[in-house]
Design a protein around this motif. Structure first.
Motif, PDB file in Angstrom:
ATOM      1  N   ALA A   1       0.953  -1.188   0.137  1.00  0.00           N
ATOM      2  CA  ALA A   1      -0.035   0.033   0.027  1.00  0.00           C
ATOM      3  C   ALA A   1       0.681   1.271   0.162  1.00  0.00           C
ATOM      4  O   ALA A   1       2.013   1.300   0.323  1.00  0.00           O
ATOM      5  N   ILE A   2       0.415   2.259  -0.612  1.00  0.00           N
ATOM      6  CA  ILE A   2       0.954   3.800  -0.676  1.00  0.00           C
ATOM      7  C   ILE A   2       0.063   4.831  -0.322  1.00  0.00           C
ATOM      8  O   ILE A   2      -0.946   4.739  -0.803  1.00  0.00           O
ATOM      9  N   SER A   3       0.573   5.612   0.467  1.00  0.00           N
ATOM     10  CA  SER A   3      -0.291   6.795   0.803  1.00  0.00           C
ATOM     11  C   SER A   3      -0.507   7.930  -0.476  1.00  0.00           C
ATOM     12  O   SER A   3       0.300   7.614  -1.493  1.00  0.00           O
ATOM     13  N   TRP A   4      -1.207   8.861  -0.460  1.00  0.00           N
ATOM     14  CA  TRP A   4      -1.431   9.693  -1.629  1.00  0.00           C
ATOM     15  C   TRP A   4      -0.100  10.378  -1.900  1.00  0.00           C
ATOM     16  O   TRP A   4       0.174  10.500  -3.017  1.00  0.00           O
ATOM     17  N   SER A   5       0.675  10.804  -0.860  1.00  0.00           N
ATOM     18  CA  SER A   5       1.891  11.382  -1.163  1.00  0.00           C
ATOM     19  C   SER A   5       3.139  10.615  -1.430  1.00  0.00           C
ATOM     20  O   SER A   5       4.102  11.061  -1.927  1.00  0.00           O
ATOM     21  N   GLY A   6       2.803   9.264  -1.243  1.00  0.00           N
ATOM     22  CA  GLY A   6       4.000   8.347  -1.432  1.00  0.00           C
ATOM     23  C   GLY A   6       4.879   8.407  -0.352  1.00  0.00           C
ATOM     24  O   GLY A   6       5.903   7.613  -0.194  1.00  0.00           O
ATOM     25  N   GLY A   7       4.734   9.036   0.762  1.00  0.00           N
ATOM     26  CA  GLY A   7       5.563   8.950   1.952  1.00  0.00           C
ATOM     27  C   GLY A   7       5.453   7.945   2.831  1.00  0.00           C
ATOM     28  O   GLY A   7       6.452   7.731   3.518  1.00  0.00           O
ATOM     29  N   VAL A   8       4.536   7.313   2.969  1.00  0.00           N
ATOM     30  CA  VAL A   8       4.236   5.957   3.760  1.00  0.00           C
ATOM     31  C   VAL A   8       3.863   4.908   2.600  1.00  0.00           C
ATOM     32  O   VAL A   8       2.913   4.904   1.917  1.00  0.00           O
ATOM     33  N   ARG A   9       4.763   3.857   2.658  1.00  0.00           N
ATOM     34  CA  ARG A   9       4.482   2.590   2.158  1.00  0.00           C
ATOM     35  C   ARG A   9       4.333   1.433   3.121  1.00  0.00           C
ATOM     36  O   ARG A   9       5.343   1.424   4.088  1.00  0.00           O
ATOM     37  N   TYR A  10       3.816   0.193   2.697  1.00  0.00           N
ATOM     38  CA  TYR A  10       3.523  -0.871   3.478  1.00  0.00           C
ATOM     39  C   TYR A  10       3.717  -1.938   2.431  1.00  0.00           C
ATOM     40  O   TYR A  10       3.211  -1.957   1.599  1.00  0.00           O
ATOM     41  N   TYR A  11       4.463  -3.084   3.154  1.00  0.00           N
ATOM     42  CA  TYR A  11       4.574  -4.358   2.311  1.00  0.00           C
ATOM     43  C   TYR A  11       4.267  -5.602   3.151  1.00  0.00           C
ATOM     44  O   TYR A  11       5.087  -5.504   4.213  1.00  0.00           O
ATOM     45  N   ALA A  12       3.830  -6.560   2.540  1.00  0.00           N
ATOM     46  CA  ALA A  12       3.516  -7.710   3.550  1.00  0.00           C
ATOM     47  C   ALA A  12       4.870  -8.356   3.309  1.00  0.00           C
ATOM     48  O   ALA A  12       5.741  -8.303   2.504  1.00  0.00           O
ATOM     49  N   ASP A  13       5.262  -9.178   4.383  1.00  0.00           N
ATOM     50  CA  ASP A  13       6.465  -9.843   4.669  1.00  0.00           C
ATOM     51  C   ASP A  13       6.659 -10.639   3.447  1.00  0.00           C
ATOM     52  O   ASP A  13       8.062 -10.671   3.177  1.00  0.00           O
ATOM     53  N   SER A  14       5.790 -11.093   2.887  1.00  0.00           N
ATOM     54  CA  SER A  14       6.100 -12.294   1.849  1.00  0.00           C
ATOM     55  C   SER A  14       6.708 -11.582   0.575  1.00  0.00           C
ATOM     56  O   SER A  14       7.300 -12.294  -0.176  1.00  0.00           O
ATOM     57  N   VAL A  15       6.563 -10.039   0.615  1.00  0.00           N
ATOM     58  CA  VAL A  15       6.900  -9.578  -0.719  1.00  0.00           C
ATOM     59  C   VAL A  15       8.112  -8.528  -0.343  1.00  0.00           C
ATOM     60  O   VAL A  15       8.621  -8.092  -1.456  1.00  0.00           O
ATOM     61  N   LYS A  16       8.524  -8.205   0.512  1.00  0.00           N
ATOM     62  CA  LYS A  16       9.406  -7.437   0.990  1.00  0.00           C
ATOM     63  C   LYS A  16      10.641  -7.495   0.423  1.00  0.00           C
ATOM     64  O   LYS A  16      11.220  -8.861   0.337  1.00  0.00           O
ATOM     65  N   GLY A  17      11.439  -6.526  -0.270  1.00  0.00           N
ATOM     66  CA  GLY A  17      12.336  -6.641  -0.790  1.00  0.00           C
ATOM     67  C   GLY A  17      12.458  -7.396  -2.324  1.00  0.00           C
ATOM     68  O   GLY A  17      13.350  -7.145  -3.094  1.00  0.00           O
ATOM     69  N   ARG A  18      11.211  -7.654  -2.824  1.00  0.00           N
ATOM     70  CA  ARG A  18      10.870  -8.179  -3.857  1.00  0.00           C
ATOM     71  C   ARG A  18       9.931  -6.961  -4.921  1.00  0.00           C
ATOM     72  O   ARG A  18      10.127  -6.924  -6.322  1.00  0.00           O
ATOM     73  N   PHE A  19       8.939  -6.821  -4.034  1.00  0.00           N
ATOM     74  CA  PHE A  19       7.881  -5.747  -4.632  1.00  0.00           C
ATOM     75  C   PHE A  19       8.046  -4.515  -4.495  1.00  0.00           C
ATOM     76  O   PHE A  19       8.679  -4.196  -3.364  1.00  0.00           O
ATOM     77  N   THR A  20       7.810  -3.595  -5.370  1.00  0.00           N
ATOM     78  CA  THR A  20       7.950  -1.931  -5.051  1.00  0.00           C
ATOM     79  C   THR A  20       6.643  -1.230  -5.562  1.00  0.00           C
ATOM     80  O   THR A  20       6.279  -1.571  -6.616  1.00  0.00           O
ATOM     81  N   ILE A  21       6.068  -0.596  -4.430  1.00  0.00           N
ATOM     82  CA  ILE A  21       4.867   0.126  -5.082  1.00  0.00           C
ATOM     83  C   ILE A  21       4.997   1.273  -5.306  1.00  0.00           C
ATOM     84  O   ILE A  21       6.122   2.141  -4.591  1.00  0.00           O
ATOM     85  N   SER A  22       4.495   2.349  -5.988  1.00  0.00           N
ATOM     86  CA  SER A  22       4.812   3.597  -6.371  1.00  0.00           C
ATOM     87  C   SER A  22       3.474   4.198  -7.239  1.00  0.00           C
ATOM     88  O   SER A  22       2.481   3.351  -7.406  1.00  0.00           O
ATOM     89  N   ARG A  23       3.519   5.471  -7.346  1.00  0.00           N
ATOM     90  CA  ARG A  23       2.478   5.977  -7.769  1.00  0.00           C
ATOM     91  C   ARG A  23       2.707   7.487  -8.496  1.00  0.00           C
ATOM     92  O   ARG A  23       3.702   7.987  -8.528  1.00  0.00           O
ATOM     93  N   ASP A  24       2.185   7.777  -9.505  1.00  0.00           N
ATOM     94  CA  ASP A  24       1.979   9.090 -10.428  1.00  0.00           C
ATOM     95  C   ASP A  24       0.801   9.856 -10.325  1.00  0.00           C
ATOM     96  O   ASP A  24      -0.089   9.570 -11.044  1.00  0.00           O
ATOM     97  N   ASN A  25       0.548  10.564  -9.372  1.00  0.00           N
ATOM     98  CA  ASN A  25      -0.587  11.539  -9.203  1.00  0.00           C
ATOM     99  C   ASN A  25      -1.025  12.064 -10.337  1.00  0.00           C
ATOM    100  O   ASN A  25      -2.006  12.257 -10.660  1.00  0.00           O
TER     101      ASN A  25
ATOM    102  N   ALA B   1      -1.188   3.936 -10.253  1.00  0.00           N
ATOM    103  CA  ALA B   1      -0.212   3.391  -9.134  1.00  0.00           C
ATOM    104  C   ALA B   1       0.274   2.137  -9.968  1.00  0.00           C
ATOM    105  O   ALA B   1      -0.252   1.757 -10.851  1.00  0.00           O
ATOM    106  N   PHE B   2       1.416   1.997  -9.447  1.00  0.00           N
ATOM    107  CA  PHE B   2       2.389   0.550  -9.982  1.00  0.00           C
ATOM    108  C   PHE B   2       2.609  -0.187  -9.049  1.00  0.00           C
ATOM    109  O   PHE B   2       2.814  -0.002  -7.827  1.00  0.00           O
ATOM    110  N   LEU B   3       2.681  -1.761  -9.390  1.00  0.00           N
ATOM    111  CA  LEU B   3       3.662  -2.483  -8.536  1.00  0.00           C
ATOM    112  C   LEU B   3       4.396  -3.326  -9.432  1.00  0.00           C
ATOM    113  O   LEU B   3       3.975  -3.990 -10.166  1.00  0.00           O
ATOM    114  N   GLN B   4       5.657  -3.052  -9.030  1.00  0.00           N
ATOM    115  CA  GLN B   4       6.833  -3.764  -9.722  1.00  0.00           C
ATOM    116  C   GLN B   4       7.184  -4.762  -8.909  1.00  0.00           C
ATOM    117  O   GLN B   4       7.599  -4.735  -7.684  1.00  0.00           O
ATOM    118  N   MET B   5       7.182  -6.195  -9.607  1.00  0.00           N
ATOM    119  CA  MET B   5       7.290  -7.503  -8.981  1.00  0.00           C
ATOM    120  C   MET B   5       8.510  -8.014  -9.531  1.00  0.00           C
ATOM    121  O   MET B   5       8.371  -8.388 -10.795  1.00  0.00           O
TER     122      MET B   5
END
Length: 123
Positions: free
Chosen positions: A50-74, A79-83
């Protein structure tokens, strides 16, 4: 109302990468957080990132940490999920959601969901 449309799913070999997109339309002037969820056959839908509107807060489930990256272009309401380093256990239907995300990474999903995009990782 917010409409969400996911794209970018597909079939990939283990170790490969995919980039999912979530395009928003409708009431996009509101400052929604975006969450990515997935649901595998026979399992409950679970949050992945998950990602906040500003992008300043991001959350990752433990199972994907270090492999997935969430981002957004307001500016593009997308929004994007790089896997990366995908595993067969990442196989699922992936959904994006509009909701709220606290500073402590608590995500509250609103009733705005996309139709989902299938991700299949072969071994």
């Amino acid at each position: 109302q917010v409409q969400l449309v996911e794209s970018g799913g597909g079939l990939v070999q283990a170790g490969g990468s995919l980039r999912l997109s979530c395009a928003a339309s409708g009431r996009t002037s509101s400052t929604y957080a975006i969450g990515w969820f997935r649901q595998a056959p026979g399992k409950e839908r679970a949050i992945v990132a998950a990602i906040s509107w500003s992008g300043g807060v991001r959350y990752y489930a433990d199972s994907v940490k270090g492999r997935f990256t969430i981002s957004r272009d307001n500016a593009k309401n997308t929004a994007f999920l790089q896997m990366d380093s995908l595993k067969p256990e990442d196989t699922a239907v992936y959904y994006c959601n509009a909701g709220s995300l606290t500073y402590y990474s608590d995500y509250d999903p609103y009733d705005y969901w996309g139709q989902g995009t299938q991700v299949t990782v072969s071994s």
